[in-house]
Write a protein that holds these residues in place. Structure first.
Motif, PDB file in Angstrom:
ATOM      1  N   LYS A   1       0.818  -1.217   0.000  1.00 47.33           N
ATOM      2  CA  LYS A   1       0.000   0.000   0.000  1.00 47.33           C
ATOM      3  C   LYS A   1       0.854   1.270   0.000  1.00 47.33           C
ATOM      4  CE  LYS A   1      -1.849   1.405   4.328  1.00 47.33           C
ATOM      5  NZ  LYS A   1      -1.736   2.845   4.370  1.00 47.33           N
TER       6      LYS A   1
ATOM      7  N   LEU B   1      -4.482   3.983  -1.371  1.00 50.48           N
ATOM      8  CA  LEU B   1      -5.514   3.087  -0.841  1.00 50.48           C
ATOM      9  C   LEU B   1      -5.453   3.050   0.676  1.00 50.48           C
ATOM     10  CD1 LEU B   1      -4.950   0.021  -3.219  1.00 50.48           C
ATOM     11  CD2 LEU B   1      -6.493   1.957  -3.576  1.00 50.48           C
TER      12      LEU B   1
ATOM     13  N   PHE C   1      -4.372  -2.493   1.394  1.00 50.47           N
ATOM     14  CA  PHE C   1      -4.297  -3.457   0.286  1.00 50.47           C
ATOM     15  C   PHE C   1      -3.693  -4.755   0.784  1.00 50.47           C
ATOM     16  CE2 PHE C   1      -2.602  -5.776  -3.287  1.00 50.47           C
ATOM     17  CZ  PHE C   1      -3.656  -5.705  -4.182  1.00 50.47           C
TER      18      PHE C   1
ATOM     19  N   PHE D   1     -11.110  -3.571  -2.242  1.00 50.93           N
ATOM     20  CA  PHE D   1     -10.634  -2.211  -1.997  1.00 50.93           C
ATOM     21  C   PHE D   1     -11.330  -1.249  -2.946  1.00 50.93           C
ATOM     22  CE2 PHE D   1      -7.652  -1.911  -5.649  1.00 50.93           C
ATOM     23  CZ  PHE D   1      -7.527  -3.250  -5.974  1.00 50.93           C
TER      24      PHE D   1
ATOM     25  N   PHE E   1     -11.263   3.079  -4.525  1.00 55.29           N
ATOM     26  CA  PHE E   1     -10.611   4.383  -4.595  1.00 55.29           C
ATOM     27  C   PHE E   1     -11.418   5.254  -5.549  1.00 55.29           C
ATOM     28  CE2 PHE E   1      -8.706   1.438  -7.559  1.00 55.29           C
ATOM     29  CZ  PHE E   1      -8.758   2.120  -8.764  1.00 55.29           C
TER      30      PHE E   1
END
Lengths: 113, 142
Positions: free
Chosen positions: B26, B36, B39, B47, B49
């Motif tokens: 990450k 993020l 991760f 996940f 974004f």
């Protein structure tokens, strides 16, 4: 029912129809003559193509002519190109990131593996 | 007509383990990819974004890891919150002497709605990659 350019070109017969009428406007019968499937089936494909905006149908006397609307196809190319650009930029950034990491590692400590 | 998946190959001057870390860690992802919250390179990990044009709507990207072979292969789904369609992004790594060949494959783009103007015409991806490009160039020319 979904009707867009991506659905239109998902079928091989429809792709062939687009290629045929892209060269010249053809009436429905002439289009059907190029295929070994029924006229009804061809009519259905042409209806879908027309609903998806890839073909326009023009009535001329007793005949109905199919014309390709190729600008709609550009949507597909533009769409895919956007992602190509996106990923290329991301991978540029990844290369830069890795170069930075490598040079930092070399300065600080020898590589272990 | 181009409904083939996008396939991009790049060779990086770094060992496989370093590239794997860059695409799965990450903190490293933040510097080149997306920032993020978390991760994990584990099948089933989800996940999200946000991304989109500077002056336009932001799209929430929803992803779920579907395949992991450490140092070799990572696949996750990639779709947009509130829109139909789903795509898959795969990173594959190949050792090439001291370097690493990365093959990126993005499939299923045709499943996204082309009737959404933002998806089809407003170049929303191009818009925000230009930002990356500009900042990247600035960085390189420093």
């Amino acid at each position: 029912m979904r009707r867009d350019v991506f659905q239109a070109i998902a079928d091989p017969t429809r792709r062939e129809i687009i290629q045929l009428v892209a060269r010249q406007s053809l009436n429905l019968n002439t289009v059907a003559d190029n295929f070994n499937i029924s006229r009804l089936a061809i009519s259905k494909h042409i209806k879908i193509l027309s609903e998806c905006g890839l073909i326009s149908i023009r009535q001329q006397g007793r005949e109905r002519y199919c014309e390709a609307q190729l600008s709609t196809l550009n949507e597909v190319a533009a769409w895919v190109d956007q992602y190509k650009t996106f990923w290329n930029k991301k991978l540029d950034a990844l290369a830069l990131h890795l170069n930075k990491k490598t040079s930092v590692n070399k300065k600080r400590s020898p590589k272990k593996n | 007509m181009d409904t083939q998946p996008i396939v991009i190959e790049r060779t990086f001057n770094a060992p496989v383990a370093a590239v794997w870390k860059a695409i799965t860690d990450k903190d490293e992802m933040k510097s080149w990819y997306f920032d993020l919250a978390e991760f994990k390179a584990e099948k089933g990990f989800m996940f999200q974004f946000s991304g989109g044009p500077d002056d336009g709507p932001q799209y929430l990207h929803l992803c779920e890891v579907t395949e992991v072979i450490p140092n070799k292969k990572l696949t996750y789904s990639w779709r947009y919150d509130g829109y139909p369609g789903n795509s898959f992004v795969t990173f594959e790594l190949f050792e090439k002497e001291e370097n690493t060949l990365l093959r990126l494959t993005h499939t299923g783009l045709e499943s996204f709605p082309a009737d959404n103007k933002d998806f089809a015409k407003n170049n929303f991806v191009k818009g925000w990659t230009d930002i990356i490009h500009t900042s990247l160039r600035k960085h390189l020319e420093r």
